[in-house]
Design a protein around this motif. Sequence first.
Motif, short mmCIF file in Angstrom:
data_model
loop_
_atom_site.label_atom_id
_atom_site.label_comp_id
_atom_site.label_asym_id
_atom_site.label_seq_id
_atom_site.Cartn_x
_atom_site.Cartn_y
_atom_site.Cartn_z
N SER A 187 7.69 1.22 -16.79
CA SER A 187 7.94 2.41 -17.01
C SER A 187 9.00 2.87 -15.59
O SER A 187 8.46 2.37 -14.38
CB SER A 187 6.99 3.37 -17.14
N LEU A 188 10.10 3.80 -15.63
CA LEU A 188 10.53 4.33 -14.58
C LEU A 188 10.72 6.02 -14.66
O LEU A 188 10.89 6.27 -15.63
CB LEU A 188 12.13 3.82 -14.50
N ALA A 189 10.74 6.48 -13.51
CA ALA A 189 11.15 8.03 -13.56
C ALA A 189 11.94 8.19 -12.20
O ALA A 189 11.89 7.58 -11.23
CB ALA A 189 9.70 8.74 -13.39
N TRP A 190 12.63 9.50 -12.30
CA TRP A 190 13.33 9.90 -10.86
C TRP A 190 12.93 11.29 -10.45
O TRP A 190 12.93 12.30 -11.33
CB TRP A 190 14.94 9.72 -11.27
N ALA A 191 12.71 11.51 -9.35
CA ALA A 191 12.55 13.02 -8.94
C ALA A 191 12.42 12.72 -7.30
O ALA A 191 12.10 11.56 -6.85
CB ALA A 191 11.21 13.60 -9.45
N ASN A 192 12.66 13.85 -6.56
CA ASN A 192 12.55 13.98 -5.05
C ASN A 192 13.49 12.85 -4.69
O ASN A 192 12.89 12.33 -3.34
CB ASN A 192 11.19 13.69 -4.74
N ASN A 193 14.54 12.58 -5.20
CA ASN A 193 15.33 11.58 -4.58
C ASN A 193 14.94 10.36 -4.64
O ASN A 193 15.01 9.33 -3.64
CB ASN A 193 16.05 12.02 -3.33
N SER A 194 13.74 10.07 -5.39
CA SER A 194 13.02 8.81 -5.40
C SER A 194 13.11 8.27 -6.69
O SER A 194 13.16 8.92 -7.75
CB SER A 194 11.61 9.11 -4.66
N ILE A 195 12.70 6.93 -6.75
CA ILE A 195 12.49 6.03 -7.82
C ILE A 195 10.97 5.89 -8.09
O ILE A 195 10.49 5.20 -6.97
CB ILE A 195 13.23 4.67 -7.57
N TYR A 196 10.36 6.09 -9.03
CA TYR A 196 9.01 5.93 -9.37
C TYR A 196 8.82 4.79 -10.47
O TYR A 196 9.73 4.74 -11.52
CB TYR A 196 8.30 7.25 -9.97
N VAL A 197 7.76 4.05 -10.11
CA VAL A 197 8.02 2.70 -10.97
C VAL A 197 6.60 2.51 -11.47
O VAL A 197 5.56 2.50 -10.60
CB VAL A 197 8.41 1.42 -10.14
N GLY A 198 6.40 2.06 -12.65
CA GLY A 198 5.00 1.89 -13.11
C GLY A 198 5.06 0.62 -13.83
O GLY A 198 5.97 0.27 -14.61
N GLY A 199 3.88 -0.03 -13.69
CA GLY A 199 3.39 -1.17 -14.74
C GLY A 199 2.50 -1.86 -14.37
O GLY A 199 1.21 -1.27 -13.84
N ALA A 200 2.39 -3.43 -14.08
CA ALA A 200 1.29 -4.14 -13.78
C ALA A 200 1.81 -5.14 -12.82
O ALA A 200 2.42 -6.26 -12.88
CB ALA A 200 0.88 -5.19 -15.00
N PHE A 201 1.64 -4.73 -11.40
CA PHE A 201 2.19 -5.41 -10.42
C PHE A 201 0.99 -5.07 -9.24
O PHE A 201 0.23 -4.16 -9.13
CB PHE A 201 3.41 -5.10 -9.92
N ASP A 202 1.35 -5.74 -8.13
CA ASP A 202 0.57 -5.80 -6.88
C ASP A 202 1.20 -5.19 -5.77
O ASP A 202 0.64 -4.24 -4.75
CB ASP A 202 -0.34 -6.78 -6.44
N ALA A 203 2.45 -5.52 -5.38
CA ALA A 203 3.15 -5.24 -4.23
C ALA A 203 4.61 -5.10 -4.58
O ALA A 203 4.96 -5.83 -5.41
CB ALA A 203 2.87 -6.43 -3.35
N VAL A 204 5.37 -4.41 -3.61
CA VAL A 204 6.62 -4.42 -3.76
C VAL A 204 7.28 -4.72 -2.24
O VAL A 204 6.77 -4.19 -0.92
CB VAL A 204 7.21 -3.14 -4.12
N ASN A 205 8.24 -5.45 -2.08
CA ASN A 205 8.52 -6.16 -0.72
C ASN A 205 7.47 -6.63 0.20
O ASN A 205 7.59 -6.36 1.28
CB ASN A 205 9.41 -4.88 -0.09
N GLY A 206 6.56 -7.12 -0.35
CA GLY A 206 5.46 -7.57 0.34
C GLY A 206 4.51 -6.63 0.75
O GLY A 206 3.49 -6.85 1.33
N THR A 207 4.50 -5.43 0.42
CA THR A 207 3.72 -4.36 0.91
C THR A 207 2.87 -3.84 -0.46
O THR A 207 3.29 -3.51 -1.47
CB THR A 207 4.28 -3.09 1.43
N ASN A 208 1.50 -3.96 -0.42
CA ASN A 208 0.65 -3.59 -1.46
C ASN A 208 0.97 -1.97 -1.98
O ASN A 208 0.73 -1.26 -1.24
CB ASN A 208 -0.86 -3.53 -1.25
N SER A 209 1.21 -2.31 -3.24
CA SER A 209 1.37 -0.79 -3.93
C SER A 209 1.01 -0.86 -5.31
O SER A 209 1.92 -0.93 -6.24
CB SER A 209 2.54 0.03 -3.68
N PRO A 210 -0.38 -1.35 -5.76
CA PRO A 210 -0.46 -1.73 -7.00
C PRO A 210 -0.17 -0.72 -8.13
O PRO A 210 -0.80 0.38 -8.10
CB PRO A 210 -2.06 -1.94 -7.19
#
Length: 416
Positions: free
Chosen positions: A107-130
């Motif tokens: 899933s994806l969403a947009w607000a606050n000049n930001s991209i919100y990403v949802g799914g089944a993962f643990d990290a983005v660019n090496g930094t944890n954000s499950p």
Amino acid sequence: MVPFTRRLLLVCALAVSAPVPALAQVAPDATPNLQLQLPNPGGGFLPATIHATLRQPDGKILVAGDFTRLADGTPRQRLLRLNADGSLDTGFAPAFSSVGTTCVIYSLAWANNSIYVGGAFDAVNGTNSPNVVRLDRNGDLASGWNSPFAVGSPGQPIRALAATSTSLFMGGDIQLNNAFGLARLDAISGNWDFAWIAQTQNGDVVNPPTGGTRGEVRVLALVDGDLMVGGDFLKIANVLVRGLARISQTAPVSVRAFNAGLSASSYRVEALQRAGTRLYIGGTFFREAAPFVSYLNRVDIGTGLLDTSWQPNTNGSVTTLALEGTLLYVGGSFANAIPPSGGNRLIRISTTGNGAIDSAWNTTLADTVLSLSHDCHNRLIVGGAFDTAAGQVRNGLAGYQTPSGDCIFYSGFEIP
């Protein structure tokens, strides 16, 4: 001379036995044609599946799924961006990863000049954000964001997102902080909102002990200050809603008087699209009472009352919808929606008629369509589990030319 009755029978027999001419297929556009892939455990690569697409305010299209590379070897880890012309945005390459074998964006969403990403993962660019993350528009982790999930929580995938300037609503199979299926975070920090409770249920147990009785949210949309929620559940906040509910964005959660009349035995809603005071809903469902329409309905956005004058028949499940002017594009797992041999997984329907499928716009994709986004420049971006579109290799991502660039924007459905 052959008697007239015999001649008539002969003509009828020839007409019945003659092969039905195949319907002409609408070919996909030349772009995008990235042929996305993921590693095959047995060696080599498999066609990827695209689960989500989203148009940014600048016209670029976000594309998300389970892919790890393009067919030419260019790495892209589950999220990429297309330029307005359908080409790859070479400057955008966030990398998603997991400690286990499951790593996919739903899933994806947009607000606050930001991209919100949802799914089944643990990290983005090496930094944890499950499982849920806020990125800046360059694809970097947004400053101050912290996911409420623990590393190694692929069993709680986020399948739907809806964002405002202050709140991020997320849906899926959530089992955290006394939330089942649905929760709200602070849109900037990711902090959990403990006051906003809207548990989904698949039975009469208020606090169900197992995932099988909790229900799952599949789609979210912002509607005139409320939140529209679709999925595979019987109740929200202990109120019977059967797969589709309209609830308040504020706490304590109020379940509105909205009833689409879905069957007690088949009520899964996966797609929502607004057109003025009408709401189009798609999924795997049937109506409780006559007329017994299924898979795709049009209802009043305030009450859920069915529009009985609009009754299409897709012949199978609908998973995604997109609107272009008076044309509704419909994607799913259905086949033969344009009998006798067409309209497989992607069709379009006029919103001004009685729901008749446009048989002149006929295309066949090899497997389920999961996401549709219009780029507002005469192109429909299609994502899914297919490897071919009208016989051409596309690996989960294809584009189709459309009659106009007209887009109708509503908060929560498209980006204004």
